[in-house]
Design a protein around this motif. Structure first.
Motif, PDB file in Angstrom:
ATOM      1  N   ALA A  51       0.422  -0.941   0.418  1.00 50.26           N
ATOM      2  CA  ALA A  51      -0.397   0.063   0.296  1.00 50.26           C
ATOM      3  C   ALA A  51       1.275   1.430  -0.479  1.00 50.26           C
ATOM      4  N   LEU A  52       1.280   1.209   0.368  1.00 48.55           N
ATOM      5  CA  LEU A  52       2.666   2.358   0.820  1.00 48.55           C
ATOM      6  C   LEU A  52       4.150   2.600  -0.537  1.00 48.55           C
ATOM      7  N   HIS A  53       3.834   1.617  -1.149  1.00 46.65           N
ATOM      8  CA  HIS A  53       4.665   1.420  -2.350  1.00 46.65           C
ATOM      9  C   HIS A  53       3.802   2.094  -3.322  1.00 46.65           C
ATOM     10  N   GLN A  54       2.409   1.589  -3.516  1.00 46.11           N
ATOM     11  CA  GLN A  54       1.514   2.767  -4.471  1.00 46.11           C
ATOM     12  C   GLN A  54       1.391   3.362  -4.265  1.00 46.11           C
ATOM     13  N   GLY A  55       1.248   4.366  -2.787  1.00 48.36           N
ATOM     14  CA  GLY A  55       1.342   5.661  -2.343  1.00 48.36           C
ATOM     15  C   GLY A  55      -0.248   6.168  -1.282  1.00 48.36           C
ATOM     16  N   GLN A  56      -0.851   4.761  -0.790  1.00 43.27           N
ATOM     17  CA  GLN A  56      -1.660   5.465  -0.125  1.00 43.27           C
ATOM     18  C   GLN A  56      -1.083   6.256   0.986  1.00 43.27           C
ATOM     19  N   THR A  57      -2.058   7.314   1.098  1.00 42.58           N
ATOM     20  CA  THR A  57      -2.096   8.728   2.027  1.00 42.58           C
ATOM     21  C   THR A  57      -2.018   8.207   2.869  1.00 42.58           C
ATOM     22  N   TRP A  58      -2.382   8.762   3.661  1.00 45.42           N
ATOM     23  CA  TRP A  58      -2.582   8.821   5.717  1.00 45.42           C
ATOM     24  C   TRP A  58      -4.640   9.003   5.407  1.00 45.42           C
ATOM     25  N   VAL A  59      -4.810   9.827   4.891  1.00 43.04           N
ATOM     26  CA  VAL A  59      -6.476   9.633   4.601  1.00 43.04           C
ATOM     27  C   VAL A  59      -6.754   8.197   4.251  1.00 43.04           C
ATOM     28  N   ARG A  60      -6.660   7.156   3.288  1.00 42.69           N
ATOM     29  CA  ARG A  60      -6.901   6.550   2.907  1.00 42.69           C
ATOM     30  C   ARG A  60      -6.846   5.905   4.077  1.00 42.69           C
ATOM     31  N   PHE A  61      -5.216   5.846   4.714  1.00 45.46           N
ATOM     32  CA  PHE A  61      -5.095   4.204   5.657  1.00 45.46           C
ATOM     33  C   PHE A  61      -6.086   4.226   6.720  1.00 45.46           C
ATOM     34  N   TRP A  62      -6.545   5.703   7.709  1.00 55.22           N
ATOM     35  CA  TRP A  62      -6.940   5.773   8.513  1.00 55.22           C
ATOM     36  C   TRP A  62      -9.045   5.606   8.012  1.00 55.22           C
ATOM     37  N   ARG A  63      -9.485   5.581   6.951  1.00 55.56           N
ATOM     38  CA  ARG A  63     -10.529   5.513   6.262  1.00 55.56           C
ATOM     39  C   ARG A  63     -10.581   3.896   6.946  1.00 55.56           C
ATOM     40  N   ARG A  64      -9.221   3.285   5.893  1.00 55.78           N
ATOM     41  CA  ARG A  64      -9.642   1.526   6.533  1.00 55.78           C
ATOM     42  C   ARG A  64      -8.818   1.366   8.082  1.00 55.78           C
ATOM     43  N   TRP A  65      -8.587   1.910   8.536  1.00 57.17           N
ATOM     44  CA  TRP A  65      -8.435   1.591   9.564  1.00 57.17           C
ATOM     45  C   TRP A  65      -9.224   1.628  10.590  1.00 57.17           C
ATOM     46  N   LEU A  66     -10.539   2.357  10.196  1.00 58.54           N
ATOM     47  CA  LEU A  66     -11.439   3.304  11.488  1.00 58.54           C
ATOM     48  C   LEU A  66     -12.845   0.962  10.886  1.00 58.54           C
ATOM     49  N   GLN A  67     -12.658   1.148   9.582  1.00 54.85           N
ATOM     50  CA  GLN A  67     -13.528  -0.216   8.867  1.00 54.85           C
ATOM     51  C   GLN A  67     -12.722  -1.136   9.993  1.00 54.85           C
ATOM     52  N   VAL A  68     -11.640  -1.566  10.821  1.00 51.71           N
ATOM     53  CA  VAL A  68     -10.786  -2.569  10.984  1.00 51.71           C
ATOM     54  C   VAL A  68     -11.389  -2.207  12.848  1.00 51.71           C
ATOM     55  N   ALA A  69     -11.119  -0.642  12.991  1.00 51.42           N
ATOM     56  CA  ALA A  69     -11.907  -0.946  14.551  1.00 51.42           C
ATOM     57  C   ALA A  69     -12.939  -0.809  14.563  1.00 51.42           C
ATOM     58  N   GLY A  70     -13.520  -0.531  13.244  1.00 55.62           N
ATOM     59  CA  GLY A  70     -15.511  -0.794  13.676  1.00 55.62           C
ATOM     60  C   GLY A  70     -15.267  -2.260  13.733  1.00 55.62           C
ATOM     61  N   ALA A  71     -14.925  -2.976  12.926  1.00 58.10           N
ATOM     62  CA  ALA A  71     -15.567  -4.248  12.638  1.00 58.10           C
ATOM     63  C   ALA A  71     -14.556  -5.094  14.403  1.00 58.10           C
ATOM     64  N   ALA A  72     -13.369  -4.548  15.411  1.00 56.79           N
ATOM     65  CA  ALA A  72     -13.357  -5.390  16.077  1.00 56.79           C
ATOM     66  C   ALA A  72     -14.319  -4.844  17.434  1.00 56.79           C
ATOM     67  N   LEU A  73     -14.743  -4.142  16.936  1.00 56.32           N
ATOM     68  CA  LEU A  73     -15.729  -3.133  18.468  1.00 56.32           C
ATOM     69  C   LEU A  73     -17.637  -4.598  18.221  1.00 56.32           C
ATOM     70  N   LEU A  74     -17.496  -4.391  16.589  1.00 57.36           N
ATOM     71  CA  LEU A  74     -18.598  -5.752  16.633  1.00 57.36           C
ATOM     72  C   LEU A  74     -18.065  -7.085  17.281  1.00 57.36           C
ATOM     73  N   VAL A  75     -16.955  -7.423  16.847  1.00 62.81           N
ATOM     74  CA  VAL A  75     -15.985  -8.723  17.542  1.00 62.81           C
ATOM     75  C   VAL A  75     -16.752  -8.724  19.151  1.00 62.81           C
ATOM     76  N   THR A  76     -16.085  -7.801  19.298  1.00 65.46           N
ATOM     77  CA  THR A  76     -16.207  -6.840  20.392  1.00 65.46           C
ATOM     78  C   THR A  76     -17.872  -7.985  21.321  1.00 65.46           C
ATOM     79  N   ALA A  77     -18.817  -6.829  20.869  1.00 63.38           N
ATOM     80  CA  ALA A  77     -19.961  -6.992  20.679  1.00 63.38           C
ATOM     81  C   ALA A  77     -20.591  -7.950  21.030  1.00 63.38           C
ATOM     82  N   GLY A  78     -20.561  -8.649  19.654  1.00 58.65           N
ATOM     83  CA  GLY A  78     -21.228 -10.372  19.011  1.00 58.65           C
ATOM     84  C   GLY A  78     -20.500 -11.123  20.411  1.00 58.65           C
ATOM     85  N   SER A  79     -18.992 -11.503  20.833  1.00 64.48           N
ATOM     86  CA  SER A  79     -18.491 -12.389  21.529  1.00 64.48           C
ATOM     87  C   SER A  79     -19.409 -12.182  22.965  1.00 64.48           C
TER      88      SER A  79
END
Length: 231
Positions: A51-79
């Motif tokens: 991703a870095l080699h392809q020029g991923q910006t911090w904006v795009r990084f944080w967008r993806r990170w929020l998806q991962v973090a949100g999914a983690a919260l869903l896992v916690t809620a389900g568990s």
């Protein structure tokens, strides 16, 4: 991901009484879990290198990170609903969310990532001896700090992926990806526009890995539950 699916399917069969296995202590199953998580985190680090080699910006990084973090919260809620006494509070997605930030910030450290990865992995094995030698370090076993992984008592939780040793595996993935991009780019694959059959299916699975991770276990649980009701 296919290995993970097979593993979880067996776990679900055990949960509903179709088989009788010890997924928490039997090396046959704990060893598979270690291998699957290692592949996940190594690939996550390698993907960050690409991703870095392809020029991923911090904006795009944080967008993806929020998806991962949100999914983690869903896992916690389900568990919490399914395993109230051993719910997941720092599992694979929680660990990935934390490690992605660290790996991104240290991406420019080059070959040092190999040594840092080895150090973090070594700390995981050194921690029990250190805690036994200096009892004051037992505070690292507390819920507020055990996400670091420097423990001598594993917490009661269905999934536990702390920084030590797993940050080391992701650092190795980043280092391996950067090395491959410089010296062996063909190892990372080629354009998949013409992919067909099984390969195309695997490519699609990889692109939707987070969605698949979230949905596959509820789907498997539902199927095994239906089979249990029929039985």
């Amino acid at each position: 991901m296919l290995w993970m699916t097979a593993f979880h399917f067996c776990f679900d069969l055990d949960f509903f009484g179709f088989i009788n296995e010890d997924f928490y202590r039997d090396p046959v199953w704990t060893g598979q879990r270690t291998a699957i998580v290692s592949l996940f985190l190594f690939t996550a680090g390698l993907s960050q290198a690409v991703a870095l080699h392809q020029g991923q910006t911090w904006v795009r990084f944080w967008r993806r990170w929020l998806q991962v973090a949100g999914a983690a919260l869903l896992v916690t809620a389900g568990s919490v609903a399914m395993f109230p006494n051993s719910f997941i509070y720092f599992g694979v997605l929680h660990g990935i969310a934390a490690m992605l930030i660290i790996v991104r910030l240290t991406a420019g450290w080059g070959a040092c990532l190999w040594w840092l990865g080895a150090l973090v992995i070594a700390l995981k094995f050194a921690a029990p001896h250190a805690i036994a030698t200096w009892p004051a370090l037992d505070v690292l076993n507390s819920p507020a700090l055990n996400w670091l992984g420097l423990i001598n008592r594993k917490p009661i939780t269905e999934d536990y992926v702390p920084l030590a040793p797993w940050l080391g595996v992701m650092w190795w993935g980043m280092a391996a990806g950067q090395w491959a991009l410089r010296h062996r780019p063909h190892l990372l694959g080629t354009a998949d526009a013409a992919a067909t059959g099984v390969r195309r299916g695997l490519v699609t699975l990889g692109r939707w890995s987070l969605s698949y991770y979230l949905l596959h276990q509820p789907a498997l649980l539902g199927l095994v539950w239906v089979a249990a009701q029929m039985r």
